[in-house]
Scaffold this motif. Sequence first.
Motif, PDB file in Angstrom:
ATOM      1  N   ASN A   1      11.115 -14.925 -44.204  1.00  0.00           N
ATOM      2  CA  ASN A   1       9.718 -14.536 -44.035  1.00  0.00           C
ATOM      3  C   ASN A   1       9.137 -15.209 -42.800  1.00  0.00           C
ATOM      4  O   ASN A   1       9.770 -16.070 -42.197  1.00  0.00           O
ATOM      5  N   LEU A   2       7.932 -14.808 -42.441  1.00  0.00           N
ATOM      6  CA  LEU A   2       7.284 -15.312 -41.230  1.00  0.00           C
ATOM      7  C   LEU A   2       6.077 -16.185 -41.577  1.00  0.00           C
ATOM      8  O   LEU A   2       5.276 -15.837 -42.451  1.00  0.00           O
TER       9      LEU A   2
ATOM     10  N   VAL B   1       4.795 -11.721 -44.129  1.00  0.00           N
ATOM     11  CA  VAL B   1       3.907 -12.714 -43.513  1.00  0.00           C
ATOM     12  C   VAL B   1       3.304 -13.540 -44.640  1.00  0.00           C
ATOM     13  O   VAL B   1       2.398 -13.099 -45.341  1.00  0.00           O
ATOM     14  N   VAL B   2       3.845 -14.745 -44.842  1.00  0.00           N
ATOM     15  CA  VAL B   2       3.504 -15.511 -46.038  1.00  0.00           C
ATOM     16  C   VAL B   2       2.523 -16.658 -45.779  1.00  0.00           C
ATOM     17  O   VAL B   2       1.993 -17.233 -46.726  1.00  0.00           O
ATOM     18  N   ALA B   3       2.294 -16.986 -44.494  1.00  0.00           N
ATOM     19  CA  ALA B   3       1.416 -18.132 -44.204  1.00  0.00           C
ATOM     20  C   ALA B   3       0.985 -18.081 -42.750  1.00  0.00           C
ATOM     21  O   ALA B   3       1.545 -17.345 -41.929  1.00  0.00           O
ATOM     22  N   THR B   4      -0.016 -18.902 -42.451  1.00  0.00           N
ATOM     23  CA  THR B   4      -0.403 -19.119 -41.063  1.00  0.00           C
ATOM     24  C   THR B   4      -0.279 -20.612 -40.758  1.00  0.00           C
ATOM     25  O   THR B   4      -0.075 -21.438 -41.645  1.00  0.00           O
TER      26      THR B   4
ATOM     27  N   LEU C   1      -3.987 -16.143 -47.419  1.00  0.00           N
ATOM     28  CA  LEU C   1      -2.810 -16.602 -46.676  1.00  0.00           C
ATOM     29  C   LEU C   1      -2.588 -18.089 -46.931  1.00  0.00           C
ATOM     30  O   LEU C   1      -3.527 -18.890 -46.848  1.00  0.00           O
ATOM     31  N   ARG C   2      -1.361 -18.448 -47.240  1.00  0.00           N
ATOM     32  CA  ARG C   2      -1.039 -19.862 -47.363  1.00  0.00           C
ATOM     33  C   ARG C   2      -1.320 -20.557 -46.036  1.00  0.00           C
ATOM     34  O   ARG C   2      -1.105 -19.991 -44.958  1.00  0.00           O
ATOM     35  N   ARG C   3      -1.773 -21.790 -46.097  1.00  0.00           N
ATOM     36  CA  ARG C   3      -2.217 -22.494 -44.899  1.00  0.00           C
ATOM     37  C   ARG C   3      -1.310 -23.701 -44.621  1.00  0.00           C
ATOM     38  O   ARG C   3      -1.421 -24.728 -45.284  1.00  0.00           O
ATOM     39  N   ASN C   4      -0.391 -23.533 -43.683  1.00  0.00           N
ATOM     40  CA  ASN C   4       0.397 -24.651 -43.183  1.00  0.00           C
ATOM     41  C   ASN C   4      -0.342 -25.269 -42.002  1.00  0.00           C
ATOM     42  O   ASN C   4      -1.124 -24.584 -41.333  1.00  0.00           O
ATOM     43  N   CYS C   5      -0.072 -26.529 -41.728  1.00  0.00           N
ATOM     44  CA  CYS C   5      -0.764 -27.160 -40.601  1.00  0.00           C
ATOM     45  C   CYS C   5       0.124 -28.186 -39.910  1.00  0.00           C
ATOM     46  O   CYS C   5       0.582 -29.143 -40.538  1.00  0.00           O
ATOM     47  N   HIS C   6       0.360 -27.991 -38.614  1.00  0.00           N
ATOM     48  CA  HIS C   6       0.977 -29.027 -37.793  1.00  0.00           C
ATOM     49  C   HIS C   6      -0.074 -30.119 -37.576  1.00  0.00           C
ATOM     50  O   HIS C   6      -1.108 -29.880 -36.945  1.00  0.00           O
TER      51      HIS C   6
END
Length: 254
Positions: A67-68, A96-99, A125-130
């Motif tokens: 997935n992306l 598209v599983v997250a941003t 949208l699931r929220r990932n964060c660098h």
Amino acid sequence: TLFLMTENHVRVRAAQGLRYVDAICAPEYSVQGDKKSAAKLTVAEAIAAMIEGIKSGEKKYPGIEVNLVCAFDRSNTPERAVELVDIFSECARDYVVATDMVCDEATYGPQIHIPAFKRAKERGLRRNCHAAEWVKNRPDGEKETAEQVRKNFQEDLPVRLANLRTALFELEADFINHGLGLSLDKQLMEFMAERKIGVSVCPGNYIASKLIPDIDTIGIPAMLETDVPVVIDVDDDLMFDGIEPVVRMCGLTP
């Protein structure tokens, strides 16, 4: 090209024995054409091409799901970042599983994009964060010795922890990429453990980029002992060591 890239990505990861992949991409980097072609894509068209490549790859290699995670560059204005999240959320959500937000954390802190993460939450949208990777752009001359790198880490720690707090409490991130310094803040670790918020760490990157003086600085054992879900990652295995040497580098028991 995008179709072939993601189809090949599925092939490579399947050959590595992986069964599930969240592949981070920033579609805005793939829409401007190049020196040989004036052709341009929209962001949605770029994502669609990548998804078609994944579908083709999954048919050929049915043992893997890819997935992306569609990310945006931090240098975008807050308004543009919201627009990009809207585009991501309107693409095929089975893929598209997250941003996420990527690139220059030293110049563009996480607080800039609170509106984009709020929109991602609204859109489901699931929220990932660098967050808490590199927070100051230093010349090579300031990173020549382990002592300098150790001093830099201590100097940058307050900003790293501030960025982590912003990501967790204001952006309401579901997952943290990097999180250097997390192991030194028991309160943040307990917060993440309670909510099952994971963190990915890329030891090969941090050593090669001279962000830390040694592996122990990451504090993987402390995070595991606090029940923070930890993912060992490579960041970019075209630039850094692959996963097997990275795992060995961490000195983990089975």
